[in-house]
Design an enzyme around this catalytic site. Structure first.
Site, PDB file in Angstrom:
ATOM      1  N   ASP A 202       0.848  -1.188   0.000  1.00  0.00           N
ATOM      2  CA  ASP A 202       0.000   0.000   0.000  1.00  0.00           C
ATOM      3  C   ASP A 202       0.887   1.242   0.000  1.00  0.00           C
ATOM      4  OD1 ASP A 202      -2.043   1.850   0.361  1.00  0.00           O
ATOM      5  OD2 ASP A 202      -2.495   1.229   2.411  1.00  0.00           O
TER       6      ASP A 202
ATOM      7  N   ASP B  16       0.653   5.040   0.236  1.00  0.00           N
ATOM      8  CA  ASP B  16      -0.257   6.144   0.553  1.00  0.00           C
ATOM      9  C   ASP B  16       0.356   7.480   0.145  1.00  0.00           C
ATOM     10  OD1 ASP B  16      -2.329   4.659   1.667  1.00  0.00           O
ATOM     11  OD2 ASP B  16      -1.385   4.641   3.649  1.00  0.00           O
TER      12      ASP B  16
ATOM     13  N   HIS C  60      -2.296   0.423  -4.628  1.00  0.00           N
ATOM     14  CA  HIS C  60      -2.165  -0.911  -4.046  1.00  0.00           C
ATOM     15  C   HIS C  60      -1.470  -1.780  -5.090  1.00  0.00           C
ATOM     16  CE1 HIS C  60      -6.073  -0.247  -1.532  1.00  0.00           C
ATOM     17  NE2 HIS C  60      -5.042   0.386  -1.022  1.00  0.00           N
TER      18      HIS C  60
ATOM     19  N   GLU D 174       3.030   0.610   3.406  1.00  0.00           N
ATOM     20  CA  GLU D 174       2.705  -0.540   4.234  1.00  0.00           C
ATOM     21  C   GLU D 174       2.686  -1.754   3.321  1.00  0.00           C
ATOM     22  OE1 GLU D 174      -0.618  -0.139   6.971  1.00  0.00           O
ATOM     23  OE2 GLU D 174      -0.442   2.036   6.789  1.00  0.00           O
TER      24      GLU D 174
END
Length: 168
Positions: free
Chosen positions: A72, A74, A110, A132
């Protein structure tokens, strides 16, 4: 919606809804019938078709594990709407090899793929990296908003999972 075949066949789907907590928001996992779901409880997961047909919540989620992984990224777009250099570096090894989608916020990505199970990774640094990566005991939202025509297939993300901790 372009879903990699391996994920279509996996009964690891759920729904999610946006929930305000304190000063922020989170994405609460739900079963297709609206009960609380868990990223670690297969009895709360379902087939893709049932999750897609449910009107519950704000979107789809997928439980990671058993070889399924997701990275992930962001806030990986700059103030002009261009992908940051750090995000370009991370997606370069898997571009055109794995499914990449735009996150629900619209300012993240993603990277979906496969990898052996390992401890989750979380990077926040002074370069603005907000990364992440998980291979188990988590769920990720799934938007189906394909990033730049990425293929509906999953590549091995093991290499990226070894590189990411070095970015801290």
């Amino acid at each position: 919606m372009p879903v990699p075949c391996e994920m279509v066949l996996a009964d690891r789907w759920m729904r999610w809804k946006r929930v305000t907590r304190g000063d922020g928001t989170t994405k609460q996992p739900l079963t297709a019938d609206g009960r609380p779901a868990s990223s670690t409880d297969p009895s709360t997961w379902t087939a893709l078709e049932q999750a897609e047909n449910s009107p519950i919540g704000d979107g789809l989620g997928f439980a990671l594990g058993e070889g399924f992984a997701c990275i992930d990224l962001d806030h990986c777009y700059d103030n002009r709407g261009y992908l940051t250099d750090w995000a370009k570096m991370l997606i370069a090894p898997v571009t055109d090899r794995t499914y990449i989608e735009i996150s629900p916020s619209g300012d993240g990505l993603h990277i979906w793929g496969t990898a052996p199970q390992q401890t989750g990774i979380r990077i926040r640094n002074t370069l603005g990296m907000n990364i992440e990566a998980y291979t188990q005991n988590r769920y990720m939202t799934y938007t189906g908003r394909t990033f730049r025509g990425s293929p509906a297939k999953l590549a091995d993300l093991t290499f990226l999972l070894t590189v990411i901790p070095k970015l801290a």
